[in-house]
Design a protein around this motif. Structure first.
Motif, short mmCIF file in Angstrom:
data_model
loop_
_atom_site.label_atom_id
_atom_site.label_comp_id
_atom_site.label_asym_id
_atom_site.label_seq_id
_atom_site.Cartn_x
_atom_site.Cartn_y
_atom_site.Cartn_z
N LYS A 188 123.20 -29.79 -53.40
CA LYS A 188 123.01 -29.04 -54.64
C LYS A 188 123.29 -27.57 -54.41
N PHE A 189 124.13 -26.99 -55.25
CA PHE A 189 124.44 -25.57 -55.24
C PHE A 189 123.85 -24.96 -56.51
N SER A 190 123.04 -23.93 -56.38
CA SER A 190 122.41 -23.34 -57.56
C SER A 190 122.37 -21.82 -57.44
N GLY A 191 122.43 -21.16 -58.59
CA GLY A 191 122.39 -19.71 -58.63
C GLY A 191 122.54 -19.21 -60.05
N ILE A 192 122.45 -17.90 -60.21
CA ILE A 192 122.49 -17.32 -61.55
C ILE A 192 123.91 -16.98 -62.00
N SER A 193 124.85 -16.99 -61.06
CA SER A 193 126.25 -16.70 -61.39
C SER A 193 127.04 -18.00 -61.40
N PRO A 250 130.89 -31.08 -62.78
CA PRO A 250 131.10 -29.88 -63.60
C PRO A 250 129.88 -28.97 -63.49
N LEU A 251 129.98 -27.78 -64.01
CA LEU A 251 128.86 -26.85 -64.01
C LEU A 251 127.74 -27.40 -64.89
N LEU A 252 126.53 -27.45 -64.34
CA LEU A 252 125.37 -27.97 -65.06
C LEU A 252 124.33 -26.88 -65.20
N GLU A 253 123.46 -27.04 -66.18
CA GLU A 253 122.36 -26.09 -66.36
C GLU A 253 121.09 -26.67 -65.79
N SER A 254 120.39 -25.86 -64.99
CA SER A 254 119.12 -26.26 -64.43
C SER A 254 118.03 -26.08 -65.48
N GLY A 255 116.85 -26.68 -65.22
CA GLY A 255 115.72 -26.44 -66.10
C GLY A 255 115.19 -25.03 -65.97
N ASN A 256 115.54 -24.37 -64.85
CA ASN A 256 115.11 -22.98 -64.67
C ASN A 256 115.99 -22.06 -65.52
N GLU A 257 115.38 -21.06 -66.07
CA GLU A 257 116.09 -20.16 -66.97
C GLU A 257 117.24 -19.45 -66.25
N SER A 258 118.40 -19.45 -66.89
CA SER A 258 119.58 -18.71 -66.42
C SER A 258 120.05 -19.16 -65.04
N GLU A 259 119.85 -20.42 -64.68
CA GLU A 259 120.32 -20.91 -63.40
C GLU A 259 121.35 -22.01 -63.62
#
Length: 287
Positions: A188-193, A250-259
């Motif tokens: 899993k790769f996650s971040g705000i950008s 594809p790019l997915l949205e996490s449940g965390n805000e703006s991630e």
């Protein structure tokens, strides 16, 4: 902290109530009689709180947006199982205290050190800050895990002799407990950008070096996961079902805000029934 036998472990913890009557000695029969705001049960006068329930639930869903992962009815069932587990754990701790076998700070620290060994210092701090339970809750979870293992090793195992016939009967009576759900092993790769997250995933496919990727993209968090289908958000499952090992989502949205999140599928395991060869060592080791 996740594994393929988590459902069996929860079932097993419940069975401790039947296997060891000593756990029930002195119980005040008030498990589900809250006495104060925030309490969901009491065990011999000791409270179990909604905070403990939330921390235990969060430990099963780190990094995938918590409540997004389960609809209302599965969420209610999950909290019910967790409450049962917390009640058994509390009974175990009380029994250990009577025998003067309480978990020591050194034992908890050893568990924490083993967990930290899987991370760099920086990534462990980021895990606690962004996705983890917080250091206080983490140490409480580790302490309870040590207590259960200590109780099994020192109280249960010495008094149990398990024959092949008994293991077979247990397997037949609980065959449904040994069904493995469809699971995904992934990075899993996650971040705000969104740009950095996508670029980090693509670079990882080329060099397969987490350290180099994190050095190039310090604001992107990398984490290995091995999760069953029911512990992933629906959008994640939908993406993974269309993928083959070695592909990125594809790019997915996490449940965390703006991630933002990108998943690299490493392995997909279909649902299956565990064989007797797999199950018997588990039963023997735990019972």
């Amino acid at each position: 902290m996740h594994n393929n036998h988590s459902n069996f472990l929860i079932t097993f913890l419940g069975c401790l109530l039947l296997l060891c009557p000593a756990l029930l000695q002195g119980c005040d029969n008030s498990f589900f009689s809250p006495r104060a705001p925030g309490e969901v049960a009491r065990v011999n006068g000791r409270p179990i709180t909604i905070k403990q329930l939330d921390a235990m639930y969060d430990s099963l869903t780190y990094g995938f947006g918590g409540d997004q992962a389960l609809a209302l009815e599965p969420l209610r069932q999950a909290y019910g199982r967790i409450l049962g587990e917390l009640i058994v754990q509390e009974l175990i701790e009380q029994q250990l205290a009577k025998k003067k076998l309480q978990v020591t700070p050194e034992e908890v620290q050893a568990e924490e050190d083993a967990l930290r060994a899987d991370y760099t210092p920086e990534s462990f701090d980021r895990f606690l800050l962004e996705e983890g339970p917080g250091l206080e809750n983490l140490r409480e979870l580790l302490r309870r895990r040590v207590a259960v293992q200590k109780f099994i090793n020192l109280q249960l195992r010495p008094g149990i002799e398990l024959t092949a016939e008994e293991a077979e009967r247990y397997y037949q009576a609980n065959e449904g407990s040994f069904k493995l759900q469809e699971s995904y092993k992934l990075m899993k790769f996650s971040g705000i950008s969104r740009e950095d997250v996508q670029a980090a995933a693509k670079q990882y496919l080329q060099i397969f070096s987490p350290q180099e990727v994190m050095a190039a993209y310090p604001d992107v968090h990398l984490r290995n996961e091995n999760l069953t289908k029911d512990r992933l958000p629906p959008d994640f499952v939908k993406a993974l079902e269309k993928m083959r090992p070695g592909q990125i989502s594809p790019l997915l949205e996490s449940g965390n805000e703006s991630e933002y999140v990108v998943l690299l599928l490493l392995q997909k395991d279909p649902p299956r029934q565990m064989s007797r060869a797999e199950v018997y060592p588990t039963i023997e080791n735990m019972l």
